[in-house]
Motif scaffolding. Structure first.
Motif, PDB file in Angstrom:
ATOM      1  N   LEU A 286       0.817  -1.207   0.000  1.00 44.56           N
ATOM      2  CA  LEU A 286       0.000   0.000   0.000  1.00 44.56           C
ATOM      3  C   LEU A 286       0.857   1.266   0.000  1.00 44.56           C
ATOM      4  CD1 LEU A 286      -2.776  -1.185   2.474  1.00 44.56           C
ATOM      5  CD2 LEU A 286      -3.103  -0.635   0.044  1.00 44.56           C
TER       6      LEU A 286
ATOM      7  N   GLU B  98      -5.841   1.444  -6.891  1.00 37.50           N
ATOM      8  CA  GLU B  98      -6.519   0.246  -6.398  1.00 37.50           C
ATOM      9  C   GLU B  98      -5.610  -0.978  -6.499  1.00 37.50           C
ATOM     10  OE1 GLU B  98     -10.917  -1.626  -6.875  1.00 37.50           O
ATOM     11  OE2 GLU B  98      -9.715  -1.660  -8.708  1.00 37.50           O
TER      12      GLU B  98
ATOM     13  N   THR C 113      -6.426   0.574   4.362  1.00 39.39           N
ATOM     14  CA  THR C 113      -6.782   1.308   3.142  1.00 39.39           C
ATOM     15  C   THR C 113      -7.199   2.737   3.460  1.00 39.39           C
ATOM     16  OG1 THR C 113      -9.019   0.360   3.247  1.00 39.39           O
ATOM     17  CG2 THR C 113      -7.417  -0.730   1.809  1.00 39.39           C
TER      18      THR C 113
ATOM     19  N   ARG D 133      -7.530   1.980  -2.511  1.00 42.10           N
ATOM     20  CA  ARG D 133      -8.596   0.995  -2.476  1.00 42.10           C
ATOM     21  C   ARG D 133      -8.055  -0.428  -2.618  1.00 42.10           C
ATOM     22  NH1 ARG D 133     -13.976   1.673  -3.677  1.00 42.10           N
ATOM     23  NH2 ARG D 133     -13.847  -0.270  -4.850  1.00 42.10           N
ATOM     24  N   VAL D 134      -8.796  -1.370  -2.041  1.00 39.84           N
ATOM     25  CA  VAL D 134      -8.584  -2.795  -2.321  1.00 39.84           C
ATOM     26  C   VAL D 134      -9.888  -3.335  -2.887  1.00 39.84           C
ATOM     27  CG1 VAL D 134      -8.230  -5.085  -1.326  1.00 39.84           C
ATOM     28  CG2 VAL D 134      -6.758  -3.183  -0.631  1.00 39.84           C
TER      29      VAL D 134
ATOM     30  N   HIS E 233     -12.886   2.178   1.628  1.00 35.65           N
ATOM     31  CA  HIS E 233     -11.891   1.934   0.591  1.00 35.65           C
ATOM     32  C   HIS E 233     -11.857   0.468   0.177  1.00 35.65           C
ATOM     33  CE1 HIS E 233     -10.470   5.931   1.769  1.00 35.65           C
ATOM     34  NE2 HIS E 233      -9.782   5.961   0.645  1.00 35.65           N
TER      35      HIS E 233
END
Length: 304
Positions: free
Chosen positions: A109, A119, A136, A142-143, A171
């Motif tokens: 991340l 993402e 997130t 985002r995931v 997110h």
């Protein structure tokens, strides 16, 4: 009466805006997995695409060493992103990947945040979702929960939606593969309806048959996945996320099939909705001259 007319006009304007939502066509670079990332940049540019979802482990190719991922050193990161920009490309997503623990998720991340990746596509275990919601939010990335035909809770479209529903508005969301929905026995159009508001990106496919085994990619608009119905549904939703081409079937016609899909998509998103839904947006019979592969564009037609 004037108020009624004004409201009716506003409603019509909103419907028109939804029908022509700016969904963004992009490329999952796994499509050209027999090429290096540098070569894929050339192919994507040749196809007139702008947005990329890169996958972990793709060889970077000359003049770089190593593979795509957070292990790249800073100088390589800067140079790769500079090359992408020079080809008119944006790397907006990364995946599909499944970091093993919180430390690995933080590393990924942090890499995504630094590089402007919006993402991460993943198939996270349900018990990790509270942790991912926290991370997130912290990183602002985002995931999206991705589905393969088998192997995780997201393979069951209804269960996958159910476990992600509590995170709607965060997110966390869905990053579905419509081809894998079809392989798993689901109607992709109905699943897109159910997932409304929870998707930021999609792997789009049109398959030759409705089956778990033996189904493979065909140019969009020529298969049994109801490509027109899916694009119509996304337009009705006002979907403004990324529609990624992920063509899994290799072969000497791979580039041409992707180019035909790009051409069909461009016409499908601009067509009159009634024409789209009634099948008047015909599949591309041949590759448009503007998308034809240039002789100097590297392409390995390997079939395995």
């Amino acid at each position: 009466m004037k108020k009624f007319i004004a409201i009716a006009a506003l409603g019509a304007a909103l419907l028109t805006a939804a029908a022509h939502a700016e969904m963004k066509l992009g490329l999952q670079t796994y499509t050209f997995r027999k090429q290096t990332l540098a070569e894929t940049f050339l192919l994507a540019q040749n196809l007139g695409l702008r947005y990329l979802q890169v996958y972990p482990g793709q060889p970077l190719g000359a003049p770089f060493e190593g593979k795509m991922g957070p292990d790249m050193d800073q100088a390589t990161r800067e140079a790769v992103w500079k090359m992408a920009k020079e080809h008119g490309l944006e790397i907006v997503a990364f995946g599909v990947t499944n970091p093993k623990d919180e430390a690995a998720w933080r590393e990924l991340l942090a890499f995504a945040k630094e590089r402007g990746i919006k993402e991460i596509a993943s198939e996270p275990k349900v018990e990790t979702l509270p942790m991912l919601e926290r991370l997130t939010k912290e990183y602002g990335v985002r995931v999206g929960a991705h589905n393969h035909p088998k192997g995780s809770v997201y393979s069951d479209a209804e269960q996958g939606l159910a476990v992600m529903k509590p995170y709607e508005g965060t997110h966390l969301g869905l990053a579905p593969d419509v081809g894998h929905w079809l392989r798993s026995g689901y109607n992709p159009v109905e699943r897109l309806k159910a997932a409304k508001g929870m998707m930021y990106s999609i792997h789009f496919k049109d398959l030759n048959i409705k089956a778990e085994k033996g189904a493979y990619d065909v140019p969009w608009g020529t298969g049994v996945s109801d490509a027109k119905g899916m694009i119509a549904e996304l337009r009705k939703q006002g979907f403004e996320g990324y529609v990624f081409i992920e063509y899994e079937k290799l072969g000497p016609d791979l580039y041409d099939n992707v180019a035909k899909s790009v051409d069909w998509f461009d016409r499908a998103v601009k067509a009159d909705m009634k024409d789209l839904e009634t099948g008047k947006v015909l599949p591309a019979a041949e590759v448009p001259a503007a998308l034809a592969k240039k002789p100097e564009t590297p392409f390995n037609p390997a079939t395995k």
